[in-house]
Structures are given as structure tokens and as C-alpha cells.
Design a protein around this motif. Sequence first.
Motif, PDB file in Angstrom:
ATOM      1  N   GLN A   1     -57.361  -4.691  -9.148  1.00  0.00           N
ATOM      2  CA  GLN A   1     -56.189  -4.719  -8.273  1.00  0.00           C
ATOM      3  C   GLN A   1     -56.628  -5.071  -6.863  1.00  0.00           C
ATOM      4  N   ASP A   2     -55.679  -5.567  -6.061  1.00  0.00           N
ATOM      5  CA  ASP A   2     -56.051  -5.935  -4.701  1.00  0.00           C
ATOM      6  C   ASP A   2     -56.311  -4.685  -3.864  1.00  0.00           C
ATOM      7  N   ASP A   3     -57.052  -4.873  -2.799  1.00  0.00           N
ATOM      8  CA  ASP A   3     -57.432  -3.780  -1.912  1.00  0.00           C
ATOM      9  C   ASP A   3     -56.289  -3.532  -0.928  1.00  0.00           C
ATOM     10  N   PRO A   4     -55.616  -2.368  -1.013  1.00  0.00           N
ATOM     11  CA  PRO A   4     -54.468  -2.124  -0.126  1.00  0.00           C
ATOM     12  C   PRO A   4     -54.852  -2.009   1.344  1.00  0.00           C
ATOM     13  N   ASN A   5     -56.137  -1.865   1.618  1.00  0.00           N
ATOM     14  CA  ASN A   5     -56.604  -1.742   3.003  1.00  0.00           C
ATOM     15  C   ASN A   5     -57.095  -3.065   3.581  1.00  0.00           C
ATOM     16  N   SER A   6     -57.011  -4.128   2.790  1.00  0.00           N
ATOM     17  CA  SER A   6     -57.513  -5.419   3.255  1.00  0.00           C
ATOM     18  C   SER A   6     -56.483  -6.128   4.132  1.00  0.00           C
ATOM     19  N   THR A   7     -56.960  -7.066   4.937  1.00  0.00           N
ATOM     20  CA  THR A   7     -56.058  -7.867   5.768  1.00  0.00           C
ATOM     21  C   THR A   7     -55.089  -8.667   4.891  1.00  0.00           C
ATOM     22  N   GLU A   8     -55.579  -9.143   3.731  1.00  0.00           N
ATOM     23  CA  GLU A   8     -54.734  -9.926   2.832  1.00  0.00           C
ATOM     24  C   GLU A   8     -53.548  -9.123   2.304  1.00  0.00           C
ATOM     25  N   ALA A   9     -53.704  -7.796   2.246  1.00  0.00           N
ATOM     26  CA  ALA A   9     -52.634  -6.950   1.702  1.00  0.00           C
ATOM     27  C   ALA A   9     -51.598  -6.552   2.752  1.00  0.00           C
ATOM     28  N   GLU A  10     -51.901  -6.758   4.027  1.00  0.00           N
ATOM     29  CA  GLU A  10     -50.994  -6.298   5.094  1.00  0.00           C
ATOM     30  C   GLU A  10     -49.561  -6.823   4.971  1.00  0.00           C
ATOM     31  N   PRO A  11     -49.345  -8.072   4.568  1.00  0.00           N
ATOM     32  CA  PRO A  11     -47.956  -8.546   4.449  1.00  0.00           C
ATOM     33  C   PRO A  11     -47.138  -7.790   3.401  1.00  0.00           C
ATOM     34  N   TYR A  12     -47.808  -7.005   2.555  1.00  0.00           N
ATOM     35  CA  TYR A  12     -47.115  -6.326   1.464  1.00  0.00           C
ATOM     36  C   TYR A  12     -46.910  -4.836   1.735  1.00  0.00           C
ATOM     37  N   ILE A  13     -47.073  -4.444   2.996  1.00  0.00           N
ATOM     38  CA  ILE A  13     -46.735  -3.081   3.404  1.00  0.00           C
ATOM     39  C   ILE A  13     -45.213  -2.934   3.413  1.00  0.00           C
ATOM     40  N   ASN A  14     -44.705  -1.909   2.771  1.00  0.00           N
ATOM     41  CA  ASN A  14     -43.267  -1.643   2.761  1.00  0.00           C
ATOM     42  C   ASN A  14     -42.858  -0.977   4.067  1.00  0.00           C
ATOM     43  N   VAL A  15     -41.708  -1.383   4.592  1.00  0.00           N
ATOM     44  CA  VAL A  15     -41.343  -0.969   5.945  1.00  0.00           C
ATOM     45  C   VAL A  15     -39.887  -0.507   6.089  1.00  0.00           C
ATOM     46  N   PHE A  16     -39.691   0.416   7.048  1.00  0.00           N
ATOM     47  CA  PHE A  16     -38.373   0.750   7.549  1.00  0.00           C
ATOM     48  C   PHE A  16     -37.981  -0.351   8.540  1.00  0.00           C
ATOM     49  N   VAL A  17     -36.755  -0.841   8.440  1.00  0.00           N
ATOM     50  CA  VAL A  17     -36.320  -1.989   9.244  1.00  0.00           C
ATOM     51  C   VAL A  17     -34.977  -1.693   9.894  1.00  0.00           C
ATOM     52  N   THR A  18     -34.815  -2.154  11.144  1.00  0.00           N
ATOM     53  CA  THR A  18     -33.533  -2.057  11.830  1.00  0.00           C
ATOM     54  C   THR A  18     -33.307  -3.317  12.656  1.00  0.00           C
ATOM     55  N   LYS A  19     -32.181  -3.388  13.352  1.00  0.00           N
ATOM     56  CA  LYS A  19     -31.930  -4.522  14.240  1.00  0.00           C
ATOM     57  C   LYS A  19     -32.799  -4.375  15.482  1.00  0.00           C
ATOM     58  N   ALA A  20     -33.162  -5.491  16.076  1.00  0.00           N
ATOM     59  CA  ALA A  20     -34.086  -5.485  17.212  1.00  0.00           C
ATOM     60  C   ALA A  20     -33.591  -4.605  18.356  1.00  0.00           C
ATOM     61  N   GLU A  21     -32.282  -4.628  18.605  1.00  0.00           N
ATOM     62  CA  GLU A  21     -31.758  -3.861  19.736  1.00  0.00           C
ATOM     63  C   GLU A  21     -31.799  -2.344  19.507  1.00  0.00           C
ATOM     64  N   ASN A  22     -32.036  -1.938  18.250  1.00  0.00           N
ATOM     65  CA  ASN A  22     -32.099  -0.511  17.932  1.00  0.00           C
ATOM     66  C   ASN A  22     -33.515  -0.025  17.634  1.00  0.00           C
ATOM     67  N   ALA A  23     -34.485  -0.887  17.844  1.00  0.00           N
ATOM     68  CA  ALA A  23     -35.855  -0.585  17.427  1.00  0.00           C
ATOM     69  C   ALA A  23     -36.469   0.614  18.154  1.00  0.00           C
ATOM     70  N   ASP A  24     -35.961   0.928  19.337  1.00  0.00           N
ATOM     71  CA  ASP A  24     -36.518   2.038  20.116  1.00  0.00           C
ATOM     72  C   ASP A  24     -35.725   3.334  19.957  1.00  0.00           C
ATOM     73  N   ASP A  25     -34.786   3.366  19.034  1.00  0.00           N
ATOM     74  CA  ASP A  25     -33.996   4.574  18.815  1.00  0.00           C
ATOM     75  C   ASP A  25     -34.911   5.685  18.281  1.00  0.00           C
ATOM     76  N   PRO A  26     -35.081   6.797  19.016  1.00  0.00           N
ATOM     77  CA  PRO A  26     -36.016   7.846  18.597  1.00  0.00           C
ATOM     78  C   PRO A  26     -35.633   8.512  17.277  1.00  0.00           C
ATOM     79  N   LYS A  27     -34.333   8.537  16.981  1.00  0.00           N
ATOM     80  CA  LYS A  27     -33.878   9.132  15.726  1.00  0.00           C
ATOM     81  C   LYS A  27     -34.353   8.304  14.539  1.00  0.00           C
ATOM     82  N   TYR A  28     -34.307   6.985  14.691  1.00  0.00           N
ATOM     83  CA  TYR A  28     -34.771   6.114  13.615  1.00  0.00           C
ATOM     84  C   TYR A  28     -36.279   6.245  13.431  1.00  0.00           C
ATOM     85  N   ALA A  29     -36.988   6.438  14.544  1.00  0.00           N
ATOM     86  CA  ALA A  29     -38.449   6.557  14.480  1.00  0.00           C
ATOM     87  C   ALA A  29     -38.880   7.788  13.683  1.00  0.00           C
TER      88      ALA A  29
END
Length: 288
Positions: free
Chosen positions: A212-240
Motif C-alpha cells: 500500500q502507499d505510504d500515507p506519510n509520503s508527499t505523494e499521498a498528501e493530495p489524498y488527505i480527507n478534509v473539512f471544507v467551507t467557503k473561503a469567506e468562512n474559513a476563519d470561523d472559530p466554530k468551524y475550526a
Amino acid sequence: MNLKRFSAGVLTVAFAATGLTACGSSDDAIRIGTTDAGKKAWTVFEQKASEQGIDLDVQNFSDYQTPNRALDEGQLDVNLFQHIKFLAEYNVGAKSDLTPIGSSEIVPLALFWKDHKSVDELKKGTEVVIPNDPSNQGRAINVLAQAGLLKLKQDDLLTPSPADIDKEASTVTVLPVDAAQTPAAYGEGKPAIINNSFLDRAGIDPNTAIFQDDPNSTEAEPYINVFVTKAENADDPKYAELSKIWHSKEVQDAVAEDSKGTSVPVDRSAKELQDILDRVEEQQRGQN
């Protein structure tokens, strides 16, 4: 079509068509979209958030296209269902600026071969079945390159295609097929790279992977699952706070149970995630 011009009415129809379901919540609840609301981790996540005074309105989608459109159009506040590369493809295609604000985990992509235990058993010219969708095909080829089974004509390609393989210098060849068909190929005795979601459906033990691929490698970084919001709400502390809650022991135990121990927790800062997204979007534009 410019996805950002979808009306709320059109999206409502889209939700109905794609099987959107939502839980009843208060007016100040965070509306968060996912495709995995039925999993134990989401039940525990909602409970832990409530304990910290955060009310979640979890909205489940049966497809991968609608959650980003819903977020863009203000029907959601946050979503958690995608990796960075999928987000980059959406942003570039829709001319959007949806923004990662926290990470959850990464699920390694693995090579399976029935009744075999090592990549060393693969002989010159062996055909390996891989998924043919753009995100997973490139990642699968990189997995085989990391295993020393393929040689690429150029290093550091985010999404290499079969045309980028140096066939003479490689041990194996690849056969791209629909991802849903990879378990069947495995069942026929062919080595195959199989997405985690199809492992569960086919009853394949993820711990039987031969590489299996190395989850800590640079090649694997694009496949990190993420919480996403609109750019204007990115600094909302509640979302963080959502990412912090996701990384609580109780939620992580549930994630491990859901994934049968295959997912790897990733806790990166919003800035690190944005840097990765910027890099992937730049490469994505270069391929369009």
C-alpha cells in the motif's frame, strides 16, 4: 456550465434526486454534508460536538458531486467527504474557491493478490488491474511505482497515466477498468488495486494487501480527507473546532472500527492543507 449559478431551487431538486437526507436541528446548527452519515464515526462525532455545545445538522448525500455544489450555493456550511485532489478538481472545474479548514484521515490505496503475500512474486509482464477514474488511476500507478513495479518516464507526476509508464523498465503492466470491477478481477486471481469502499462490499480483508502507499509520503498528501467551507468562512472559530472534535479518542476509535483499522489519522493545519491544495490546483490547471 458554471456550477456557481445553480439556483437554490435547482439544488433542491438535485438533493431530492440524489437522496439527500437531513436530521432536524436548531436554526444555529452547523449544516455539514457527508456521504457517510450512516457510519458509526458520524454518530459519535455528532454526540461529541453536542457535548461541546455545537449542534450539527448532518446532511447525507448519495453521490459525490452535489456536496460541493450545495456548499458553494449556501445550502451547507461545511462538508467532509472528499480528499484534497477531489476538491482541487472541483475548484478548477467550477472556478470556485472552496477552502480546507481541517483534516480527518487518509485511507491508503493498496494492491491485493489472492493467495499471495509479496510483490516479489510478481513476474515480468504480469498484468495488474487498476481503477480507471482520473483520481484513482494516477494514484494507483504511483502505488505501483512506489512498490518498485513500475518505472515512470518522469518523476513527481501527481496523476500519471498509462502513457507515462516506461514499459521496458517496468516489471508489470496495467489494465485500467471501472473501479467497481477491480474486486472481480481479484477474485479471478489477478493482482488488483482496490479502493477501500469496494473492499468492504466484496468482503476482502484490507489486511491481506501485499503493498500500500505510504500515507506519510508527499505523494499521498493530495489524498488527505478534509473539512471544507467557503473561503469567506474559513476563519470561523466554530468551524475550526470540528476537526479537533473529529480527532478526539472516541471519534477516532469509531473511525478505526468503520475502516477496519485501515484509515490513518491526519491532523494538519489549515495553512498546510491550503498549501497542498494550491499545489494540486496548479498541477490540475496544467493538465486541463
